[in-house]
Design a protein around this motif. Structure first.
Motif, PDB file in Angstrom:
ATOM      1  N   SER A  64       0.841  -1.201   0.000  1.00  0.00           N
ATOM      2  CA  SER A  64       0.000   0.000   0.000  1.00  0.00           C
ATOM      3  C   SER A  64       0.874   1.248   0.000  1.00  0.00           C
ATOM      4  CB  SER A  64      -0.918   0.008   1.226  1.00  0.00           C
ATOM      5  OG  SER A  64      -0.163   0.097   2.416  1.00  0.00           O
ATOM      6  N   LEU A  65       0.288   2.315  -0.477  1.00  0.00           N
ATOM      7  CA  LEU A  65       0.928   3.626  -0.487  1.00  0.00           C
ATOM      8  C   LEU A  65      -0.022   4.566   0.239  1.00  0.00           C
ATOM      9  CD1 LEU A  65       3.249   5.396  -1.695  1.00  0.00           C
ATOM     10  CD2 LEU A  65       1.691   5.871  -3.577  1.00  0.00           C
ATOM     11  N   GLU A  66       0.485   5.298   1.220  1.00  0.00           N
ATOM     12  CA  GLU A  66      -0.352   6.242   1.963  1.00  0.00           C
ATOM     13  C   GLU A  66       0.185   7.642   1.752  1.00  0.00           C
ATOM     14  OE1 GLU A  66      -1.592   5.126   5.943  1.00  0.00           O
ATOM     15  OE2 GLU A  66      -0.864   3.082   5.548  1.00  0.00           O
ATOM     16  N   VAL A  67      -0.700   8.524   1.285  1.00  0.00           N
ATOM     17  CA  VAL A  67      -0.321   9.899   0.990  1.00  0.00           C
ATOM     18  C   VAL A  67      -1.337  10.826   1.633  1.00  0.00           C
ATOM     19  CG1 VAL A  67       0.120  11.586  -0.842  1.00  0.00           C
ATOM     20  CG2 VAL A  67       0.696   9.182  -1.204  1.00  0.00           C
ATOM     21  N   GLU A  68      -0.827  11.850   2.352  1.00  0.00           N
ATOM     22  CA  GLU A  68      -1.702  12.885   2.913  1.00  0.00           C
ATOM     23  C   GLU A  68      -1.410  14.183   2.177  1.00  0.00           C
ATOM     24  OE1 GLU A  68      -2.624  13.446   7.270  1.00  0.00           O
ATOM     25  OE2 GLU A  68      -1.564  15.314   6.862  1.00  0.00           O
ATOM     26  N   MET A  69      -2.475  14.880   1.805  1.00  0.00           N
ATOM     27  CA  MET A  69      -2.353  16.155   1.103  1.00  0.00           C
ATOM     28  C   MET A  69      -3.216  17.189   1.817  1.00  0.00           C
ATOM     29  SD  MET A  69      -2.751  14.551  -2.697  1.00  0.00           S
ATOM     30  CE  MET A  69      -3.997  13.424  -2.112  1.00  0.00           C
ATOM     31  N   ARG A  70      -2.792  18.432   1.694  1.00  0.00           N
ATOM     32  CA  ARG A  70      -3.552  19.528   2.302  1.00  0.00           C
ATOM     33  C   ARG A  70      -3.726  20.654   1.306  1.00  0.00           C
ATOM     34  NH1 ARG A  70      -3.111  19.804   8.515  1.00  0.00           N
ATOM     35  NH2 ARG A  70      -2.555  17.667   8.962  1.00  0.00           N
ATOM     36  N   GLY A  71      -4.846  21.331   1.463  1.00  0.00           N
ATOM     37  CA  GLY A  71      -5.130  22.487   0.636  1.00  0.00           C
ATOM     38  C   GLY A  71      -5.958  23.479   1.428  1.00  0.00           C
ATOM     39  N   LYS A  72      -6.177  24.658   0.854  1.00  0.00           N
ATOM     40  CA  LYS A  72      -7.003  25.683   1.490  1.00  0.00           C
ATOM     41  C   LYS A  72      -8.427  25.565   0.971  1.00  0.00           C
ATOM     42  CE  LYS A  72      -3.149  28.868   1.869  1.00  0.00           C
ATOM     43  NZ  LYS A  72      -2.583  30.135   1.440  1.00  0.00           N
ATOM     44  N   MET A  73      -9.389  25.658   1.859  1.00  0.00           N
ATOM     45  CA  MET A  73     -10.790  25.547   1.471  1.00  0.00           C
ATOM     46  C   MET A  73     -11.144  26.570   0.389  1.00  0.00           C
ATOM     47  SD  MET A  73     -12.246  22.981   2.790  1.00  0.00           S
ATOM     48  CE  MET A  73     -13.842  23.453   2.139  1.00  0.00           C
ATOM     49  N   ALA A  74     -10.580  27.763   0.470  1.00  0.00           N
ATOM     50  CA  ALA A  74     -10.888  28.814  -0.502  1.00  0.00           C
ATOM     51  C   ALA A  74     -10.492  28.413  -1.920  1.00  0.00           C
ATOM     52  CB  ALA A  74     -10.182  30.116  -0.106  1.00  0.00           C
ATOM     53  N   ASP A  75      -9.561  27.484  -2.045  1.00  0.00           N
ATOM     54  CA  ASP A  75      -9.097  27.049  -3.364  1.00  0.00           C
ATOM     55  C   ASP A  75      -9.975  25.949  -3.974  1.00  0.00           C
ATOM     56  OD1 ASP A  75      -6.989  28.819  -3.130  1.00  0.00           O
ATOM     57  OD2 ASP A  75      -5.567  27.289  -2.454  1.00  0.00           O
ATOM     58  N   PHE A  76     -11.018  25.543  -3.263  1.00  0.00           N
ATOM     59  CA  PHE A  76     -11.841  24.436  -3.742  1.00  0.00           C
ATOM     60  C   PHE A  76     -13.323  24.807  -3.780  1.00  0.00           C
ATOM     61  CE2 PHE A  76      -7.901  22.604  -2.381  1.00  0.00           C
ATOM     62  CZ  PHE A  76      -7.601  21.782  -3.448  1.00  0.00           C
ATOM     63  N   SER A  77     -13.623  25.777  -4.637  1.00  0.00           N
ATOM     64  CA  SER A  77     -15.022  26.159  -4.831  1.00  0.00           C
ATOM     65  C   SER A  77     -15.732  25.042  -5.597  1.00  0.00           C
ATOM     66  CB  SER A  77     -15.109  27.456  -5.636  1.00  0.00           C
ATOM     67  OG  SER A  77     -14.628  27.241  -6.961  1.00  0.00           O
ATOM     68  N   LYS A  78     -17.047  25.053  -5.547  1.00  0.00           N
ATOM     69  CA  LYS A  78     -17.818  24.048  -6.281  1.00  0.00           C
ATOM     70  C   LYS A  78     -17.529  24.138  -7.773  1.00  0.00           C
ATOM     71  CE  LYS A  78     -21.379  23.889  -2.838  1.00  0.00           C
ATOM     72  NZ  LYS A  78     -22.505  23.106  -2.497  1.00  0.00           N
ATOM     73  N   GLU A  79     -17.357  25.372  -8.266  1.00  0.00           N
ATOM     74  CA  GLU A  79     -17.079  25.562  -9.689  1.00  0.00           C
ATOM     75  C   GLU A  79     -15.732  24.947 -10.065  1.00  0.00           C
ATOM     76  OE1 GLU A  79     -17.871  28.194  -7.593  1.00  0.00           O
ATOM     77  OE2 GLU A  79     -19.990  28.256  -8.176  1.00  0.00           O
ATOM     78  N   LYS A  80     -14.716  25.148  -9.227  1.00  0.00           N
ATOM     79  CA  LYS A  80     -13.397  24.595  -9.526  1.00  0.00           C
ATOM     80  C   LYS A  80     -13.443  23.070  -9.518  1.00  0.00           C
ATOM     81  CE  LYS A  80      -8.554  24.325  -8.216  1.00  0.00           C
ATOM     82  NZ  LYS A  80      -7.486  24.765  -7.356  1.00  0.00           N
ATOM     83  N   ILE A  81     -14.112  22.509  -8.531  1.00  0.00           N
ATOM     84  CA  ILE A  81     -14.209  21.045  -8.456  1.00  0.00           C
ATOM     85  C   ILE A  81     -14.943  20.500  -9.681  1.00  0.00           C
ATOM     86  CG2 ILE A  81     -15.177  19.099  -7.169  1.00  0.00           C
ATOM     87  CD1 ILE A  81     -14.636  20.766  -4.601  1.00  0.00           C
ATOM     88  N   ASP A  82     -16.047  21.156 -10.076  1.00  0.00           N
ATOM     89  CA  ASP A  82     -16.788  20.726 -11.263  1.00  0.00           C
ATOM     90  C   ASP A  82     -15.911  20.790 -12.510  1.00  0.00           C
ATOM     91  OD1 ASP A  82     -19.092  20.190  -9.814  1.00  0.00           O
ATOM     92  OD2 ASP A  82     -20.015  22.142 -10.246  1.00  0.00           O
ATOM     93  N   THR A  83     -15.102  21.849 -12.622  1.00  0.00           N
ATOM     94  CA  THR A  83     -14.202  21.995 -13.773  1.00  0.00           C
ATOM     95  C   THR A  83     -13.171  20.875 -13.795  1.00  0.00           C
ATOM     96  OG1 THR A  83     -14.492  24.388 -13.775  1.00  0.00           O
ATOM     97  CG2 THR A  83     -12.541  23.536 -14.889  1.00  0.00           C
ATOM     98  N   ILE A  84     -12.570  20.588 -12.642  1.00  0.00           N
ATOM     99  CA  ILE A  84     -11.565  19.518 -12.558  1.00  0.00           C
ATOM    100  C   ILE A  84     -12.193  18.178 -12.937  1.00  0.00           C
ATOM    101  CG2 ILE A  84     -10.090  18.196 -10.979  1.00  0.00           C
ATOM    102  CD1 ILE A  84      -9.663  20.905  -9.471  1.00  0.00           C
TER     103      ILE A  84
END
Length: 141
Positions: A64-84
């Motif tokens: 198995s490979l375990e990876v933790e990632m972090r980001g800022k909530m402001a960088d993940f709007s619904k529009e950005k997620i839909d685009t991705i």
């Protein structure tokens, strides 16, 4: 007669042991291939605002490979997620991660609370892969 029965039991035991060994090797190969597939995705996740904060490998019957990632909530709007999601329709790992983020944010919005920083995504690449999304810093205690 008893000798023949014991001999056949030994043969059966050997066959079962060989099959178990083959199954174990097949599981390892599939696990490593899955890890190789996901490795190509992490740079794309970083490019979309999820910075890797920890990276670890587990060895065993099923690696198995375990990876933790972090980001800022402001960088993940619904529009950005839909685009991705729209741009990566055929990329199963990216879709899995961003659908998990989208679902977590949607559920959190239903309780009416402010989304705390950071957005934490934990990916465990194994058979089957697992993605966890956490809003805010968990307090263990």
């Amino acid at each position: 007669m008893i000798d023949q029965l014991l001999e056949r039991l030994q043969q059966l035991s050997d066959v079962v042991a060989d099959q178990a060994n083959n199954f174990g090797e097949s599981t390892k190969e599939k696990g490593y291939q899955l890890i190789e597939d996901w490795i190509t995705v992490f740079p794309k996740l970083e490019a979309n605002g999820l910075l890797i904060t920890s990276f670890g490998m587990g060895m065993g019957l099923s690696p198995s490979l375990e990876v933790e990632m972090r980001g800022k909530m402001a960088d993940f709007s619904k529009e950005k997620i839909d685009t991705i999601l729209a741009e990566n329709k055929l990329n199963r790992p990216i879709n899995t991660v961003f659908k998990a983020i989208q679902t977590t944010i949607d559920l959190h919005d239903k309780i009416g609370a402010t989304c705390p920083d950071p957005l934490i995504v934990k990916v465990k690449v194994q058979i089957p892969p697992e993605v966890r999304v956490i809003l805010g810093t968990p307090i263990v205690g």
